[in-house]
Design a protein around this motif. Structure first.
Motif, PDB file in Angstrom:
ATOM      1  N   PRO A 224      45.744 -94.471  96.970  1.00  0.00           N
ATOM      2  CA  PRO A 224      46.741 -95.480  95.981  1.00  0.00           C
ATOM      3  C   PRO A 224      48.095 -95.629  96.801  1.00  0.00           C
ATOM      4  CG  PRO A 224      46.197 -93.482  94.822  1.00  0.00           C
ATOM      5  CD  PRO A 224      45.361 -93.373  96.125  1.00  0.00           C
ATOM      6  N   ARG A 225      48.570 -96.782  96.786  1.00  0.00           N
ATOM      7  CA  ARG A 225      50.011 -96.899  97.296  1.00  0.00           C
ATOM      8  C   ARG A 225      50.874 -96.621  96.612  1.00  0.00           C
ATOM      9  NH1 ARG A 225      52.428-102.671  99.588  1.00  0.00           N
ATOM     10  NH2 ARG A 225      54.547-102.084  99.972  1.00  0.00           N
ATOM     11  N   PHE A 226      50.771 -96.641  95.305  1.00  0.00           N
ATOM     12  CA  PHE A 226      52.124 -96.319  94.524  1.00  0.00           C
ATOM     13  C   PHE A 226      51.944 -95.167  93.345  1.00  0.00           C
ATOM     14  CE2 PHE A 226      52.149-100.885  95.180  1.00  0.00           C
ATOM     15  CZ  PHE A 226      53.354-101.322  95.603  1.00  0.00           C
ATOM     16  N   MET A 227      52.882 -94.718  93.166  1.00  0.00           N
ATOM     17  CA  MET A 227      52.929 -93.550  91.889  1.00  0.00           C
ATOM     18  C   MET A 227      53.801 -94.045  90.920  1.00  0.00           C
ATOM     19  SD  MET A 227      51.144 -90.581  91.427  1.00  0.00           S
ATOM     20  CE  MET A 227      50.564 -90.072  93.234  1.00  0.00           C
ATOM     21  N   VAL A 228      53.421 -94.246  89.748  1.00  0.00           N
ATOM     22  CA  VAL A 228      54.379 -94.146  88.430  1.00  0.00           C
ATOM     23  C   VAL A 228      54.727 -93.184  88.156  1.00  0.00           C
ATOM     24  CG1 VAL A 228      54.736 -95.386  86.380  1.00  0.00           C
ATOM     25  CG2 VAL A 228      53.244 -96.685  87.958  1.00  0.00           C
ATOM     26  N   VAL A 229      55.999 -93.051  87.881  1.00  0.00           N
ATOM     27  CA  VAL A 229      56.561 -91.452  87.610  1.00  0.00           C
ATOM     28  C   VAL A 229      57.319 -91.739  86.066  1.00  0.00           C
ATOM     29  CG1 VAL A 229      58.062 -89.679  88.347  1.00  0.00           C
ATOM     30  CG2 VAL A 229      56.941 -91.006  89.829  1.00  0.00           C
ATOM     31  N   TYR A 230      57.029 -90.695  85.238  1.00  0.00           N
ATOM     32  CA  TYR A 230      57.534 -90.788  83.889  1.00  0.00           C
ATOM     33  C   TYR A 230      58.674 -89.415  83.905  1.00  0.00           C
ATOM     34  CZ  TYR A 230      54.047 -94.487  83.032  1.00  0.00           C
ATOM     35  OH  TYR A 230      53.502 -95.355  83.219  1.00  0.00           O
ATOM     36  N   ASN A 231      59.605 -89.440  83.689  1.00  0.00           N
ATOM     37  CA  ASN A 231      60.445 -88.236  83.373  1.00  0.00           C
ATOM     38  C   ASN A 231      60.713 -88.255  81.880  1.00  0.00           C
ATOM     39  OD1 ASN A 231      60.846 -87.371  86.274  1.00  0.00           O
ATOM     40  ND2 ASN A 231      62.088 -89.376  86.502  1.00  0.00           N
ATOM     41  N   LEU A 232      60.231 -86.903  81.420  1.00  0.00           N
ATOM     42  CA  LEU A 232      60.519 -86.819  79.893  1.00  0.00           C
ATOM     43  C   LEU A 232      61.311 -85.314  79.832  1.00  0.00           C
ATOM     44  CD1 LEU A 232      56.569 -86.682  79.343  1.00  0.00           C
ATOM     45  CD2 LEU A 232      58.167 -88.529  79.088  1.00  0.00           C
ATOM     46  N   TYR A 233      61.881 -85.377  78.259  1.00  0.00           N
ATOM     47  CA  TYR A 233      62.822 -84.178  77.960  1.00  0.00           C
ATOM     48  C   TYR A 233      62.185 -84.131  76.680  1.00  0.00           C
ATOM     49  CZ  TYR A 233      66.575 -81.226  77.216  1.00  0.00           C
ATOM     50  OH  TYR A 233      67.358 -80.056  77.246  1.00  0.00           O
ATOM     51  N   SER A 234      62.107 -82.597  76.159  1.00  0.00           N
ATOM     52  CA  SER A 234      61.775 -82.486  74.963  1.00  0.00           C
ATOM     53  C   SER A 234      63.197 -81.750  74.419  1.00  0.00           C
ATOM     54  CB  SER A 234      60.784 -81.238  74.794  1.00  0.00           C
ATOM     55  OG  SER A 234      61.027 -80.672  73.423  1.00  0.00           O
ATOM     56  N   ILE A 235      64.120 -82.287  73.610  1.00  0.00           N
ATOM     57  CA  ILE A 235      65.564 -82.098  72.939  1.00  0.00           C
ATOM     58  C   ILE A 235      65.063 -80.677  72.176  1.00  0.00           C
ATOM     59  CG2 ILE A 235      67.372 -82.903  71.556  1.00  0.00           C
ATOM     60  CD1 ILE A 235      66.518 -85.596  72.253  1.00  0.00           C
ATOM     61  N   GLN A 236      64.315 -80.519  71.349  1.00  0.00           N
ATOM     62  CA  GLN A 236      63.977 -79.285  70.609  1.00  0.00           C
ATOM     63  C   GLN A 236      63.862 -78.079  71.456  1.00  0.00           C
ATOM     64  OE1 GLN A 236      61.719 -81.630  69.224  1.00  0.00           O
ATOM     65  NE2 GLN A 236      62.035 -81.937  67.013  1.00  0.00           N
ATOM     66  N   ASN A 237      63.023 -78.227  72.507  1.00  0.00           N
ATOM     67  CA  ASN A 237      62.700 -77.261  73.278  1.00  0.00           C
ATOM     68  C   ASN A 237      63.499 -77.094  74.642  1.00  0.00           C
ATOM     69  OD1 ASN A 237      60.475 -76.431  71.598  1.00  0.00           O
ATOM     70  ND2 ASN A 237      59.199 -78.246  72.539  1.00  0.00           N
ATOM     71  N   LYS A 238      64.484 -77.899  74.792  1.00  0.00           N
ATOM     72  CA  LYS A 238      65.174 -77.893  76.147  1.00  0.00           C
ATOM     73  C   LYS A 238      64.177 -77.839  77.381  1.00  0.00           C
ATOM     74  CE  LYS A 238      69.080 -76.412  73.691  1.00  0.00           C
ATOM     75  NZ  LYS A 238      69.042 -75.557  72.701  1.00  0.00           N
ATOM     76  N   ASP A 239      63.386 -78.735  77.448  1.00  0.00           N
ATOM     77  CA  ASP A 239      62.232 -78.571  78.555  1.00  0.00           C
ATOM     78  C   ASP A 239      61.921 -79.886  79.176  1.00  0.00           C
ATOM     79  OD1 ASP A 239      60.025 -77.555  80.146  1.00  0.00           O
ATOM     80  OD2 ASP A 239      58.811 -77.917  78.540  1.00  0.00           O
ATOM     81  N   ARG A 240      61.997 -80.037  80.500  1.00  0.00           N
ATOM     82  CA  ARG A 240      61.771 -81.291  81.266  1.00  0.00           C
ATOM     83  C   ARG A 240      60.282 -81.191  81.683  1.00  0.00           C
ATOM     84  NH1 ARG A 240      66.126 -84.103  81.967  1.00  0.00           N
ATOM     85  NH2 ARG A 240      68.023 -82.914  81.799  1.00  0.00           N
ATOM     86  N   LEU A 241      59.444 -82.532  81.869  1.00  0.00           N
ATOM     87  CA  LEU A 241      58.247 -82.800  82.517  1.00  0.00           C
ATOM     88  C   LEU A 241      58.307 -83.875  83.299  1.00  0.00           C
ATOM     89  CD1 LEU A 241      55.524 -81.443  82.577  1.00  0.00           C
ATOM     90  CD2 LEU A 241      54.933 -82.896  80.476  1.00  0.00           C
ATOM     91  N   ARG A 242      57.623 -84.020  84.215  1.00  0.00           N
ATOM     92  CA  ARG A 242      57.486 -85.226  85.190  1.00  0.00           C
ATOM     93  C   ARG A 242      56.016 -85.312  85.077  1.00  0.00           C
ATOM     94  NH1 ARG A 242      59.544 -83.473  89.447  1.00  0.00           N
ATOM     95  NH2 ARG A 242      61.478 -84.237  89.199  1.00  0.00           N
ATOM     96  N   VAL A 243      55.390 -86.982  84.777  1.00  0.00           N
ATOM     97  CA  VAL A 243      54.076 -87.197  84.787  1.00  0.00           C
ATOM     98  C   VAL A 243      53.890 -88.291  85.785  1.00  0.00           C
ATOM     99  CG1 VAL A 243      52.334 -88.110  83.365  1.00  0.00           C
ATOM    100  CG2 VAL A 243      53.987 -86.292  82.282  1.00  0.00           C
ATOM    101  N   LYS A 244      53.233 -88.286  86.371  1.00  0.00           N
ATOM    102  CA  LYS A 244      52.884 -89.379  87.641  1.00  0.00           C
ATOM    103  C   LYS A 244      51.298 -89.735  87.124  1.00  0.00           C
ATOM    104  CE  LYS A 244      53.556 -87.072  91.674  1.00  0.00           C
ATOM    105  NZ  LYS A 244      53.800 -86.481  92.822  1.00  0.00           N
ATOM    106  N   ALA A 245      51.144 -90.964  87.920  1.00  0.00           N
ATOM    107  CA  ALA A 245      49.905 -91.583  87.842  1.00  0.00           C
ATOM    108  C   ALA A 245      49.831 -92.588  88.936  1.00  0.00           C
ATOM    109  CB  ALA A 245      49.746 -92.383  86.436  1.00  0.00           C
ATOM    110  N   ALA A 246      48.857 -92.470  89.647  1.00  0.00           N
ATOM    111  CA  ALA A 246      48.637 -93.198  91.006  1.00  0.00           C
ATOM    112  C   ALA A 246      48.156 -94.866  90.495  1.00  0.00           C
ATOM    113  CB  ALA A 246      47.397 -92.539  91.644  1.00  0.00           C
TER     114      ALA A 246
END
Length: 161
Positions: free
Chosen positions: A67-89
């Motif tokens: 697949p040509r594109f990757m959609v990227v979501y950058n998330l943050y948990s304020i309570q846990n002070k934790d980042r996560l990146r989620v991608k979907a083709a």
């Protein structure tokens, strides 16, 4: 290790067939998921794992690959002070993915920006229209095949790397 990350463990338990890949680089975890499950996965991340802040939605254009594109979501948990990146083709032939506006209202403008600049349609978005470019603008300027001199010009035909 990314595999020991609490979000990764919970995602693999809840969505075993939808978690396609997990990577860690410089202490940042990226989870690639099946686009068909994006809304359910994002809702789970927000409600169960407390990723209550969607900081960005964008895309990457891998011109020449499918697949040509990757959609990227950058998330943050304020309570846990934790980042996560989620991608979907997302494929070039059908550049669309379900909207996550029902999960985070901030996705509204972020998805509009990604639609405007990459031409990816967010299905179910309440007001999907251009946000940066004028309504009569031709094309999507962040696509790698967008003409360097603007609309109406020849696309770049040099080396893609």
């Amino acid at each position: 290790m990314a595999e020991n990350n609490r979000a990764v463990i919970k995602l693999k338990e809840k969505f075993p067939s939808a978690v396609l890949d997990v990577k860690e680089f410089r202490d940042e975890v990226t989870v690639t998921v099946a686009k068909e499950n994006i809304v359910d996965i994002c809702r789970f991340l927000k409600t169960e794992l407390r990723y209550n802040l969607l900081t960005d939605v964008t895309a990457v254009d891998y011109l020449g690959r499918e697949p040509r594109f990757m959609v990227v979501y950058n998330l943050y948990s304020i309570q846990n002070k934790d980042r996560l990146r989620v991608k979907a083709a997302v494929s070039e032939g059908s550049p669309q993915i379900d909207s996550v506006v029902s999960v985070w209202n901030t996705a509204n403008w972020l998805e509009r920006e990604t639609f405007d600049l990459f031409g990816i349609t967010f299905v179910g978005h309440p007001d999907l229209r251009r946000i940066l470019m004028t309504d009569d603008w031709e094309g999507h300027p962040l696509r790698k095949d967008y003409p360097l001199q603007g609309p109406g010009r020849e696309p770049y035909k040099g080396r893609l790397s």
